[in-house]
Enzyme design. Structure first.
Site, mmCIF file in Angstrom:
data_model
loop_
_atom_site.group_PDB
_atom_site.id
_atom_site.type_symbol
_atom_site.label_atom_id
_atom_site.label_comp_id
_atom_site.label_asym_id
_atom_site.label_seq_id
_atom_site.Cartn_x
_atom_site.Cartn_y
_atom_site.Cartn_z
ATOM 1 N N TYR A 27 43.409 73.733 -14.850
ATOM 2 C CA TYR A 27 41.940 73.809 -14.904
ATOM 3 C C TYR A 27 41.395 74.981 -14.073
ATOM 4 N N LEU A 49 53.751 73.531 -17.011
ATOM 5 C CA LEU A 49 52.966 72.829 -18.039
ATOM 6 C C LEU A 49 53.051 71.309 -17.922
ATOM 7 N N SER A 140 41.981 71.712 0.001
ATOM 8 C CA SER A 140 40.992 70.749 -0.467
ATOM 9 C C SER A 140 40.169 70.235 0.707
ATOM 10 N N ALA A 141 38.939 69.874 0.432
ATOM 11 C CA ALA A 141 38.081 69.265 1.456
ATOM 12 C C ALA A 141 38.655 67.938 1.931
ATOM 13 N N TYR A 165 48.737 62.602 -1.542
ATOM 14 C CA TYR A 165 48.241 63.898 -2.039
ATOM 15 C C TYR A 165 47.590 64.681 -0.900
ATOM 16 N N LYS A 169 48.570 68.442 1.185
ATOM 17 C CA LYS A 169 47.695 69.606 1.424
ATOM 18 C C LYS A 169 47.689 69.964 2.912
ATOM 19 N N TYR A 193 38.561 73.596 -1.386
ATOM 20 C CA TYR A 193 37.603 73.339 -2.474
ATOM 21 C C TYR A 193 36.893 72.020 -2.232
ATOM 22 N N ASN A 195 34.153 69.767 -4.857
ATOM 23 C CA ASN A 195 34.453 69.068 -6.114
ATOM 24 C C ASN A 195 34.221 69.979 -7.320
ATOM 25 N N LEU A 216 35.023 61.807 -11.487
ATOM 26 C CA LEU A 216 33.733 61.430 -12.060
ATOM 27 C C LEU A 216 33.343 62.269 -13.286
ATOM 28 N N ARG A 247 28.620 64.056 -3.160
ATOM 29 C CA ARG A 247 29.649 65.105 -3.144
ATOM 30 C C ARG A 247 29.022 66.464 -3.408
ATOM 31 N N ASP A 311 37.588 56.085 -0.704
ATOM 32 C CA ASP A 311 36.430 56.977 -0.882
ATOM 33 C C ASP A 311 35.599 57.061 0.391
HETATM 34 P P1 NAD Z 1 45.671 71.228 -12.740
HETATM 35 O O1 NAD Z 1 46.608 70.068 -12.786
HETATM 36 O O2 NAD Z 1 44.784 71.455 -13.893
HETATM 37 O O3 NAD Z 1 46.503 72.568 -12.471
HETATM 38 C C1 NAD Z 1 47.718 72.588 -11.739
HETATM 39 C C2 NAD Z 1 48.737 73.322 -12.575
HETATM 40 O O4 NAD Z 1 49.987 73.375 -11.865
HETATM 41 C C3 NAD Z 1 49.020 72.630 -13.915
HETATM 42 O O5 NAD Z 1 48.897 73.577 -14.948
HETATM 43 C C4 NAD Z 1 50.446 72.123 -13.782
HETATM 44 O O6 NAD Z 1 51.138 72.132 -15.014
HETATM 45 C C5 NAD Z 1 51.037 73.114 -12.789
HETATM 46 N N1 NAD Z 1 52.170 72.596 -11.997
HETATM 47 C C6 NAD Z 1 52.257 71.404 -11.361
HETATM 48 N N2 NAD Z 1 53.434 71.329 -10.707
HETATM 49 C C7 NAD Z 1 54.067 72.501 -10.920
HETATM 50 C C8 NAD Z 1 55.332 73.021 -10.518
HETATM 51 N N3 NAD Z 1 56.171 72.313 -9.747
HETATM 52 N N4 NAD Z 1 55.688 74.273 -10.927
HETATM 53 C C9 NAD Z 1 54.848 74.980 -11.723
HETATM 54 N N5 NAD Z 1 53.675 74.544 -12.157
HETATM 55 C C10 NAD Z 1 53.289 73.315 -11.751
HETATM 56 O O7 NAD Z 1 44.836 71.105 -11.388
HETATM 57 P P2 NAD Z 1 43.571 71.949 -10.912
HETATM 58 O O8 NAD Z 1 42.415 71.034 -10.871
HETATM 59 O O9 NAD Z 1 43.482 73.226 -11.657
HETATM 60 O O10 NAD Z 1 44.006 72.202 -9.404
HETATM 61 C C11 NAD Z 1 44.633 73.406 -9.008
HETATM 62 C C12 NAD Z 1 44.968 73.310 -7.527
HETATM 63 O O11 NAD Z 1 43.776 73.073 -6.794
HETATM 64 C C13 NAD Z 1 45.917 72.166 -7.177
HETATM 65 O O12 NAD Z 1 46.781 72.611 -6.148
HETATM 66 C C14 NAD Z 1 44.984 71.099 -6.646
HETATM 67 O O13 NAD Z 1 45.622 70.254 -5.726
HETATM 68 C C15 NAD Z 1 43.925 71.944 -5.956
HETATM 69 N N6 NAD Z 1 42.616 71.256 -5.853
HETATM 70 C C16 NAD Z 1 42.041 70.728 -6.966
HETATM 71 C C17 NAD Z 1 40.819 70.062 -6.868
HETATM 72 C C18 NAD Z 1 40.180 69.425 -8.064
HETATM 73 O O14 NAD Z 1 39.351 68.542 -7.875
HETATM 74 N N7 NAD Z 1 40.507 69.830 -9.290
HETATM 75 C C19 NAD Z 1 40.189 69.972 -5.617
HETATM 76 C C20 NAD Z 1 40.802 70.531 -4.500
HETATM 77 C C21 NAD Z 1 42.040 71.182 -4.640
HETATM 78 C C1 WQD Z 2 33.299 61.685 -6.936
HETATM 79 C C2 WQD Z 2 32.319 60.534 -6.676
HETATM 80 C C3 WQD Z 2 33.400 58.390 -6.477
HETATM 81 C C4 WQD Z 2 34.871 58.234 -10.586
HETATM 82 C C5 WQD Z 2 38.728 63.855 -5.526
HETATM 83 C C6 WQD Z 2 39.901 63.914 -4.580
HETATM 84 C C7 WQD Z 2 39.784 65.136 -3.706
HETATM 85 C C8 WQD Z 2 39.600 66.398 -4.554
HETATM 86 C C9 WQD Z 2 38.513 66.256 -5.561
HETATM 87 C C10 WQD Z 2 41.712 67.437 -4.945
HETATM 88 C C11 WQD Z 2 32.821 59.525 -5.634
HETATM 89 C C12 WQD Z 2 32.517 58.436 -7.698
HETATM 90 C C13 WQD Z 2 34.273 58.615 -9.404
HETATM 91 C C14 WQD Z 2 34.321 57.130 -11.307
HETATM 92 C C15 WQD Z 2 32.620 56.919 -9.630
HETATM 93 N N1 WQD Z 2 40.765 66.701 -5.317
HETATM 94 N N2 WQD Z 2 33.173 57.977 -8.942
HETATM 95 N N3 WQD Z 2 33.200 56.540 -10.796
HETATM 96 O O1 WQD Z 2 36.938 61.383 -4.858
HETATM 97 O O2 WQD Z 2 35.229 63.161 -4.232
HETATM 98 O O3 WQD Z 2 37.538 63.820 -4.764
HETATM 99 O O4 WQD Z 2 38.712 65.056 -6.321
HETATM 100 O O5 WQD Z 2 41.910 67.910 -3.878
HETATM 101 O O6 WQD Z 2 40.945 65.185 -2.935
HETATM 102 O O7 WQD Z 2 39.903 62.738 -3.783
HETATM 103 O O8 WQD Z 2 36.077 63.053 -6.584
HETATM 104 O O9 WQD Z 2 35.285 62.908 -8.907
HETATM 105 O O10 WQD Z 2 36.939 61.186 -8.076
HETATM 106 O O11 WQD Z 2 34.587 61.146 -7.216
HETATM 107 O O12 WQD Z 2 31.624 56.333 -9.208
HETATM 108 O O13 WQD Z 2 34.829 56.725 -12.356
HETATM 109 O O14 WQD Z 2 32.195 59.789 -7.893
HETATM 110 O O15 WQD Z 2 33.355 57.158 -5.852
HETATM 111 O O16 WQD Z 2 31.689 59.089 -4.942
HETATM 112 P P1 WQD Z 2 36.413 62.739 -5.043
HETATM 113 P P2 WQD Z 2 35.778 62.080 -7.794
#
Ligand code: NAD
Ligand code: WQD
Length: 354
Positions: A27, A49, A140-141, A165, A169, A193, A195, A216, A247, A311
């Site tokens: 993503y 993938l 991540s936050a 998880y 981080k 990051y 959300n 969400l 958030r 949460d």
């Molecule tokens: P995502 O799952 O869409 O992307 C992660 C990608 O890494 C995927 O394409 C997956 O196939 C690939 N992958 C996983 N394990 C792998 C491995 N061992 N070798 C090679 N490729 C691998 O997730 P995203 O939302 O794009 O998140 C990207 C990064 O940002 C992640 O590290 C995630 O922890 C971090 N992050 C995401 C969020 C969020 O809410 N989306 C928030 C904070 C941090």
């Molecule tokens: C947002 C708000 C829920 C789903 C997560 C990870 C965090 C980071 C980002 C990677 C909260 C509420 C959610 C639902 C709901 N990822 N909610 N109904 O929990 O802030 O963060 O993603 O690093 O580590 O924990 O995001 O989108 O899950 O929730 O009411 O079906 O929506 O309680 O208040 P979150 P979220």
């Protein structure tokens, strides 16, 4: 699938010719890869993938009119990494690869420590071996735990995570700090990051979670499209203005731009630099539902449910440091986040498989 890019003639070549993007089919990685291509960088994506589709990268190329190189493989594969660094002149690595589902990490901690921690250590070993020392890491936050006050600035202490998880981080952040202390050639950005939501305005790339979404935004948009029956609002008794969780939702395109700013910044710095990537504004679950309904013209059916374990009540960034040091700030508001998510969801009800 993809084709080698011609050498870049652009102004960003001080970080050198190619950027390796691990997890670039995912993503955030796909949106950032697009931003890199648009800025004139040559990009190699490494992704196994497990949580994405190579179709995202085909679309990135379609949108940008540029090509990238895609290697399907795992960041834990040291031989592959060594081969990559030997055969390409890589100037920096944006490291997105990893697993990210909080709930799954409780059930399968080994998968999370292996993909995230072992993968990151392996990547850094290969980078050091190849003498590539510029790294931007997706943190991540979540590493702030439950902060005492808002907004959250980078000077806040990190806290014991509530799930594996989050642990991965924090462990990766810690070992990257040690690494940078051990060798001054490292220049590392830890991007925390908030959300991420939204999608590219073309509707061609967006978030495509496997199975039922946990977060969400994708959950709500699947309710709106009729794939899921109703949204559960997890808790209405939080000490927030309407009782639901608050958030800092940030448009994925703003997040992608933040990576380019960080990449530029680390080319003139050494050591570890931490930047929050958030908007500085908190919205509640109910506010998000209303904004999405307005943007989509669809009613979102929801039910009030118990709080979700783990949460926190509220979480939003102080984005001042990134503004001061990177010259970056998030520009896209809530309406744009909702409109872009809806466009992507409507055009791709089955994600990249549709
Ligand atoms: P995502 O799952 O869409 O992307 C992660 C990608 O890494 C995927 O394409 C997956 O196939 C690939 N992958 C996983 N394990 C792998 C491995 N061992 N070798 C090679 N490729 C691998 O997730 P995203 O939302 O794009 O998140 C990207 C990064 O940002 C992640 O590290 C995630 O922890 C971090 N992050 C995401 C969020 C969020 O809410 N989306 C928030 C904070 C941090
Ligand atoms: C947002 C708000 C829920 C789903 C997560 C990870 C965090 C980071 C980002 C990677 C909260 C509420 C959610 C639902 C709901 N990822 N909610 N109904 O929990 O802030 O963060 O993603 O690093 O580590 O924990 O995001 O989108 O899950 O929730 O009411 O079906 O929506 O309680 O208040 P979150 P979220």
């Amino acid at each position: 699938m993809l084709i080698n890019t011609p050498p870049s003639s652009d102004q960003n070549s001080n970080i050198t010719s190619k950027i390796l993007v691990t997890g670039g089919a995912g993503y955030i990685g796909s949106h950032t890869t697009l931003a890199l291509l648009n800025a004139g960088f040559n990009v190699i994506v490494l992704d196994n993938l497990t949580n994405s589709s190579a179709e995202s990268l085909s679309r990135v190329q379609r949108i940008s009119g540029k090509t990238l190189e895609f290697i399907q493989g795992d960041v834990r594969d040291r031989k592959l990494l060594d081969h990559l660094f030997t055969t390409h002149s890589i100037g920096a690595v944006l490291h997105f690869a990893g697993l990210k589902a909080v709930g799954e990490s409780v059930v399968k901690p080994l998968d999370y420590f292996s993909n995230n921690v072992v993968g990151s250590v392996n990547l850094c070993e290969a980078m050091a071996h190849a003498q590539v020392f510029n790294l931007v890491f997706s943190s991540s936050a979540t590493v702030y735990g439950t902060p005492k006050e808002m907004p959250i600035s980078e000077s806040f202490p990190t806290a014991e995570p509530t799930n594996p998880y989050g642990h991965t981080k924090l462990i990766i952040e810690d070992f990257l700090q040690s690494l940078a202390k051990s060798d001054p050639r490292w220049s590392i950005a830890l991007l925390r990051y908030f959300n991420p939501v939204g999608a590219h305005q073309s509707g061609l790339i967006g978030e495509a979670p496997n199975g039922t979404p946990n977060n969400l935004m994708p959950y709500m948009s699947q309710v709106a499209i009729g794939k899921l029956k109703f949204l559960s609002v997890f808790g209405t008794d939080y000490p927030t203005h309407d009782g639901t969780g608050v958030r800092d939702y940030i448009h994925v395109l703003d997040l992608a731009d933040g990576h380019l700013s960080a990449l530029k910044a680390i080319s003139n710095r050494t050591g570890v630099n931490i930047w929050n990537l958030g908007t500085g504004i908190g919205y509640s679950v109910l506010e998000l539902i209303r904004a999405f309904e307005l943007a989509s013209g669809q009613a979102v059916t929801y039910q009030i449910a118990e709080r979700r374990p783990g949460d926190i009540a509220e979480c939003w960034a102080d984005p001042t440091k990134a503004a001061d040091e990177l010259g970056w700030k998030a520009n896209r508001g809530l309406t744009e986040m909702m409109t872009d998510t809806w466009r992507w969801q409507q055009a791709n009800p089955e994600g990249y498989g549709g």
